[in-house]
Structures are given as C-alpha cells and as structure tokens.
Write a protein that holds these residues in place. Sequence first.
Motif, PDB file in Angstrom:
ATOM      1  N   PHE A 186      69.769  53.573  43.057  1.00  0.00           N
ATOM      2  CA  PHE A 186      71.179  53.812  43.418  1.00  0.00           C
ATOM      3  C   PHE A 186      71.337  53.837  44.949  1.00  0.00           C
ATOM      4  CE2 PHE A 186      74.787  57.126  43.310  1.00  0.00           C
ATOM      5  CZ  PHE A 186      75.757  56.183  43.011  1.00  0.00           C
ATOM      6  N   LEU A 187      70.452  54.581  45.617  1.00  0.00           N
ATOM      7  CA  LEU A 187      70.519  54.650  47.089  1.00  0.00           C
ATOM      8  C   LEU A 187      70.258  53.271  47.696  1.00  0.00           C
ATOM      9  CD1 LEU A 187      68.525  57.975  47.641  1.00  0.00           C
ATOM     10  CD2 LEU A 187      70.915  57.596  48.310  1.00  0.00           C
ATOM     11  N   GLN A 188      69.286  52.559  47.145  1.00  0.00           N
ATOM     12  CA  GLN A 188      68.932  51.258  47.740  1.00  0.00           C
ATOM     13  C   GLN A 188      70.047  50.226  47.542  1.00  0.00           C
ATOM     14  OE1 GLN A 188      64.967  50.547  46.099  1.00  0.00           O
ATOM     15  NE2 GLN A 188      64.016  51.370  47.952  1.00  0.00           N
ATOM     16  N   VAL A 189      70.637  50.172  46.337  1.00  0.00           N
ATOM     17  CA  VAL A 189      71.640  49.117  46.134  1.00  0.00           C
ATOM     18  C   VAL A 189      72.992  49.494  46.745  1.00  0.00           C
ATOM     19  CG1 VAL A 189      70.576  48.083  44.077  1.00  0.00           C
ATOM     20  CG2 VAL A 189      72.314  49.808  43.777  1.00  0.00           C
ATOM     21  N   ARG A 190      73.312  50.789  46.799  1.00  0.00           N
ATOM     22  CA  ARG A 190      74.641  51.157  47.303  1.00  0.00           C
ATOM     23  C   ARG A 190      74.667  51.420  48.805  1.00  0.00           C
ATOM     24  NH1 ARG A 190      78.059  51.544  42.725  1.00  0.00           N
ATOM     25  NH2 ARG A 190      79.744  51.394  44.204  1.00  0.00           N
ATOM     26  N   THR A 196      74.247  53.297  58.078  1.00  0.00           N
ATOM     27  CA  THR A 196      74.226  54.696  57.652  1.00  0.00           C
ATOM     28  C   THR A 196      72.800  55.098  57.300  1.00  0.00           C
ATOM     29  OG1 THR A 196      76.250  54.067  56.529  1.00  0.00           O
ATOM     30  CG2 THR A 196      75.492  56.327  56.175  1.00  0.00           C
ATOM     31  N   PRO A 197      72.295  56.193  57.877  1.00  0.00           N
ATOM     32  CA  PRO A 197      70.926  56.605  57.543  1.00  0.00           C
ATOM     33  C   PRO A 197      70.815  56.974  56.068  1.00  0.00           C
ATOM     34  CG  PRO A 197      71.876  57.974  59.304  1.00  0.00           C
ATOM     35  CD  PRO A 197      72.959  57.084  58.823  1.00  0.00           C
ATOM     36  N   SER A 198      69.658  56.683  55.481  1.00  0.00           N
ATOM     37  CA  SER A 198      69.409  57.010  54.074  1.00  0.00           C
ATOM     38  C   SER A 198      68.291  58.040  54.009  1.00  0.00           C
ATOM     39  CB  SER A 198      68.998  55.740  53.329  1.00  0.00           C
ATOM     40  OG  SER A 198      68.352  56.075  52.124  1.00  0.00           O
ATOM     41  N   PRO A 199      68.322  58.940  53.007  1.00  0.00           N
ATOM     42  CA  PRO A 199      67.223  59.896  52.872  1.00  0.00           C
ATOM     43  C   PRO A 199      65.892  59.197  52.610  1.00  0.00           C
ATOM     44  CG  PRO A 199      68.799  60.105  51.047  1.00  0.00           C
ATOM     45  CD  PRO A 199      69.366  59.105  51.992  1.00  0.00           C
ATOM     46  N   LEU A 200      65.936  57.910  52.214  1.00  0.00           N
ATOM     47  CA  LEU A 200      64.686  57.174  51.960  1.00  0.00           C
ATOM     48  C   LEU A 200      64.020  56.722  53.265  1.00  0.00           C
ATOM     49  CD1 LEU A 200      65.875  55.024  48.934  1.00  0.00           C
ATOM     50  CD2 LEU A 200      64.110  56.805  48.894  1.00  0.00           C
ATOM     51  N   ASP A 201      64.774  56.773  54.374  1.00  0.00           N
ATOM     52  CA  ASP A 201      64.209  56.309  55.653  1.00  0.00           C
ATOM     53  C   ASP A 201      62.927  57.057  55.996  1.00  0.00           C
ATOM     54  OD1 ASP A 201      66.398  54.720  55.775  1.00  0.00           O
ATOM     55  OD2 ASP A 201      67.459  55.879  57.312  1.00  0.00           O
TER      56      ASP A 201
END
Length: 307
Positions: A186-190, A196-201
């Motif tokens: 969900f985080l990767q596709v959206r 915008t920074p992602s928590p996956l960074d």
Amino acid sequence: MADLILHHYPSSPFSEKVRVAFGLKQLAWKSVVIPNIMPKPDLMPLTGGYRKTPVLQVGADIYCDTQLIMLEIERRYPKPPLLPVGQEGEARALAMWIDRTIFWSAVGVVMGAIGGQLPEAFKKDRSDFSGRSFDADRLKAMQPFAREQTHAQLVLAEQMLRDGRPFLLGAVPSLADCALWNPVWFLQVRMGAGDTPSPLDRCPKIVEWSHRMKAIGSGKPAEMTGAEALDVAKAATPESAKIDDKDPSGLKAGQKITVTPDDTGKVPVTGTLVGLSNERISIIRSDERVGDIVVHFPRAGFLVQPA
Ligand SMILES: N[C@@H](CCC(=O)N[C@@H](CS)C(=O)NCC(=O)O)C(=O)O
C-alpha cells in the motif's frame, strides 16, 4: 473442486494480502471486481450486509475478513503452507498485529499524502465506514505523526529480517509475510517515488524483502462478473458446518443471531447459527437472488448478539 472466487478491487491492500497467498500457492481463482465504495449491489445478496473488501466465495459459502479467508485457503489448499508447522501461532499473531496496528498507521500516512485529491463520494463513504469524519486537512497535518508511528512499528519487522533471513519466520514465506505485504505494498504503490518521505525510507531490509514478495505474483486469476458469481451461489449448496457444543459462549445451533465487525464497517449480518469453533462462526441466511447461503466470520474482532 469448486472455484475460489475473490470479490475485491485492484487498489485494495487487504485484497493484496489474499492475492499474494494465491501466488504463493500458485492457485487459479476467479476475480470479481467490486466497487470501492457503497453501494455494492452484487455483493450484498452474498454477505447479507458485510461490506468490507475482500470477500471469498466458494459456491454458496462466503468467507468474510482476511483472517478467516487465509485459514480457509490453507484448509482447502495446504501446500505450500501459510502456517509453517510449529509456528502456526506466531504466524497468526504477527498477522493480527500487522492488520490491526501497522495497517491503520500506514493508512494515516497514505491518506495524509493523497487525501486532498480523493473524490467527495469516497471521503463520505470512508466517514460512514470508520465512524470518523474524513478530514483531508487534519490527515495532512497529522501525516508526520502517522509516519513516525508506522516507522516505529515497521522497525520491529525490520529487526526480524536483520539476521539475513529472507522471510519473517525463516527461509520460506508464510501468513506473516502476506500480512506485512498488505501495508508495505500500500505504501509503495500509493506513495510512489515522490518527494513525500515514506516510513520505508529507513527500512532497507523490508524494502529488499518487498522485492521477494513482489516476485511471488498473484497466481492465475480469470475474470468473472458479479452476476455470474451470484449464479454460482444460486446453483450451489452450502457445505455442512459443525457446532462445538462446549463453546463457552453458550450459543446453540438454530439460534438467530447477528454478527458485526467491532472496528469499521459495523453492519450487522443476521442469520441462523450453523457452525461454531474457536476460529469461526457460521450463519445460514436466505436471499431471494441466491437462495440459501452460509456466511462465515472469524471469532476474533466480531461481536455476536441474539437477533
Ligand atoms: N479486517 C478486515 C479489514 C478489511 C478492510 O478494511 N478492507 C478495506 C479495503 S482494503 C475496506 O473494506 N474498505 C472499505 C470498502 O472496500 O468498502 C479484513 O482483514 O478483511
């Protein structure tokens, strides 16, 4: 064997949890694409009101909530297992934690980033669904907090992968991986590769793991219309279910009850009790379009009351 029919839509992350399980087991399945907001006219005759996505149908048996959908897929197609022998509890507990905690933090991250671009009808639907007004400005303001909360949870999974194991419970993927794939996908596709920074960074091990998960695919889907799925249900007879007479709830076969999710989409489904175990509760209902149909729910997270 009767077809596995998944009622879902492509952008649904909980559906992706099931699609990757189809991939793991290399299963053929029928794909019925449902609307992402209410009304869902071809789904309601099957579920009796349960509105969440996805729903699994096998003939005249309907399985609600991915917690139970995954167990049912495992029961019908045990190999390769979603629940590794000796680690069944760990796999299910991790999945429960991810579904109920990480997923919702990740929703805060994604909606904080894209909430302002979503159609009014979607915002209204999700306000009804969650019981909280969908306020894009508030979500945007809270986005950094949601990001930190998501990261603080994801880091626990990151830690599990740090010893070099390819999947959360070891050498092979399990239910726990399918569950984590839901918010990570969900985080990767959206969030894409935007600014915008992602928590996956800050989770490089999870990002590496996500490439392995992506490679699993979704099995072999074939399209089916909602009307065709209703015809399948009408032509089928529900499988027989069993009641555990010693269940501490005191519920008895033949009792009229309602079953309602305890978190979101709290629409009660009414029927007659035909199946009960630690794991699931099953009710039979009659619908003019499809005839007799049995709807199965997990026990955890569902409120059962006399009708
Ligand atoms: N506990 C449920 C959660 C399912 C869920 O919340 N799904 C979202 C879509 S990913 C949903 O139903 N959204 C509202 C809708 O599709 O109408 C499960 O595991 O299946």
